[in-house]
Design a protein around this motif. Structure first.
Motif, PDB file in Angstrom:
ATOM      1  N   MET A   1       0.853  -1.176   0.000  1.00  0.00           N
ATOM      2  CA  MET A   1       0.000   0.000   0.000  1.00  0.00           C
ATOM      3  C   MET A   1       0.894   1.232   0.000  1.00  0.00           C
ATOM      4  O   MET A   1       1.887   1.304   0.720  1.00  0.00           O
ATOM      5  CB  MET A   1      -0.904   0.008   1.224  1.00  0.00           C
ATOM      6  CG  MET A   1      -1.796   1.231   1.275  1.00  0.00           C
ATOM      7  SD  MET A   1      -2.750   1.408   2.788  1.00  0.00           S
ATOM      8  CE  MET A   1      -1.510   1.943   3.911  1.00  0.00           C
ATOM      9  N   TRP A  18      -2.993   0.188  -3.758  1.00  0.00           N
ATOM     10  CA  TRP A  18      -2.504  -1.144  -3.448  1.00  0.00           C
ATOM     11  C   TRP A  18      -2.022  -1.730  -4.772  1.00  0.00           C
ATOM     12  O   TRP A  18      -2.813  -1.838  -5.723  1.00  0.00           O
ATOM     13  CB  TRP A  18      -3.616  -2.020  -2.874  1.00  0.00           C
ATOM     14  CG  TRP A  18      -4.013  -1.684  -1.476  1.00  0.00           C
ATOM     15  CD1 TRP A  18      -3.599  -2.296  -0.339  1.00  0.00           C
ATOM     16  CD2 TRP A  18      -4.935  -0.666  -1.064  1.00  0.00           C
ATOM     17  NE1 TRP A  18      -4.194  -1.706   0.754  1.00  0.00           N
ATOM     18  CE2 TRP A  18      -5.028  -0.703   0.329  1.00  0.00           C
ATOM     19  CE3 TRP A  18      -5.697   0.293  -1.758  1.00  0.00           C
ATOM     20  CZ2 TRP A  18      -5.832   0.141   1.064  1.00  0.00           C
ATOM     21  CZ3 TRP A  18      -6.490   1.157  -1.041  1.00  0.00           C
ATOM     22  CH2 TRP A  18      -6.553   1.077   0.361  1.00  0.00           C
ATOM     23  N   ARG A  46     -11.111  -0.799   2.296  1.00  0.00           N
ATOM     24  CA  ARG A  46      -9.731  -1.204   2.575  1.00  0.00           C
ATOM     25  C   ARG A  46      -9.587  -2.713   2.559  1.00  0.00           C
ATOM     26  O   ARG A  46      -8.670  -3.258   1.934  1.00  0.00           O
ATOM     27  CB  ARG A  46      -9.254  -0.652   3.918  1.00  0.00           C
ATOM     28  CG  ARG A  46      -7.807  -1.080   4.244  1.00  0.00           C
ATOM     29  CD  ARG A  46      -7.371  -0.621   5.624  1.00  0.00           C
ATOM     30  NE  ARG A  46      -8.252  -1.013   6.692  1.00  0.00           N
ATOM     31  CZ  ARG A  46      -8.228  -2.203   7.310  1.00  0.00           C
ATOM     32  NH1 ARG A  46      -7.380  -3.121   6.951  1.00  0.00           N
ATOM     33  NH2 ARG A  46      -9.070  -2.459   8.291  1.00  0.00           N
ATOM     34  N   GLU A  50      -7.299  -4.878  -0.031  1.00  0.00           N
ATOM     35  CA  GLU A  50      -6.283  -5.820   0.451  1.00  0.00           C
ATOM     36  C   GLU A  50      -6.517  -7.220  -0.116  1.00  0.00           C
ATOM     37  O   GLU A  50      -5.574  -7.915  -0.495  1.00  0.00           O
ATOM     38  CB  GLU A  50      -6.268  -5.847   1.978  1.00  0.00           C
ATOM     39  CG  GLU A  50      -5.717  -4.581   2.586  1.00  0.00           C
ATOM     40  CD  GLU A  50      -5.876  -4.507   4.098  1.00  0.00           C
ATOM     41  OE1 GLU A  50      -6.540  -5.394   4.693  1.00  0.00           O
ATOM     42  OE2 GLU A  50      -5.352  -3.545   4.686  1.00  0.00           O
TER      43      GLU A  50
END
Length: 120
Positions: A1, A18, A46, A50
């Motif tokens: 990130m 990312w 988020r 991820e």
């Protein structure tokens, strides 16, 4: 990130990316919900970013003009300015022409993403 402030027309905003270690299979631009709903969905965005990067899919998240961590005031925010900000990020994302770009949106972001697809 990687998170960094980037310049837009009339303001700067934090842009969070990312990026997988290998070539991205696709790239996702998140178009957020509005107001408090944006804040309520941040954790899920988020977590999604991820999970995507683990599958070799890059993601980009930022706060458009006058929202969140944008340096512009909310009184200056308009739908047209938000669309211009998203178009600017899409243009930056196009540098990697090998991977398709996907828009992922929530609530008001869905309407913005739909409009954006007609403009770029």
């Amino acid at each position: 990130m990687l998170a960094a402030f980037e310049r837009f027309d009339g303001h700067s905003s934090i842009v969070v990316r990312w990026t997988p270690p290998e070539a991205a299979r696709a790239r996702v631009l998140f178009v957020p919900a509005f107001g408090d709903e944006m804040n309520q969905t941040r954790r899920m965005v988020r977590l999604t970013a991820e999970a995507l990067v683990e599958r070799s899919i890059a993601s980009t998240v930022f706060d458009p003009h006058g929202t969140g961590d944008s340096s512009a005031g909310f009184a200056e925010a308009t739908v047209e300015r938000w669309l211009a900000d998203f178009a600017a990020v899409l243009e930056r994302m196009r540098a990697d022409r090998d991977a398709p770009i996907v828009l992922c949106a929530c609530r008001l972001g869905v309407a913005l993403a739909a409009e954006l697809t007609h403009r770029v």
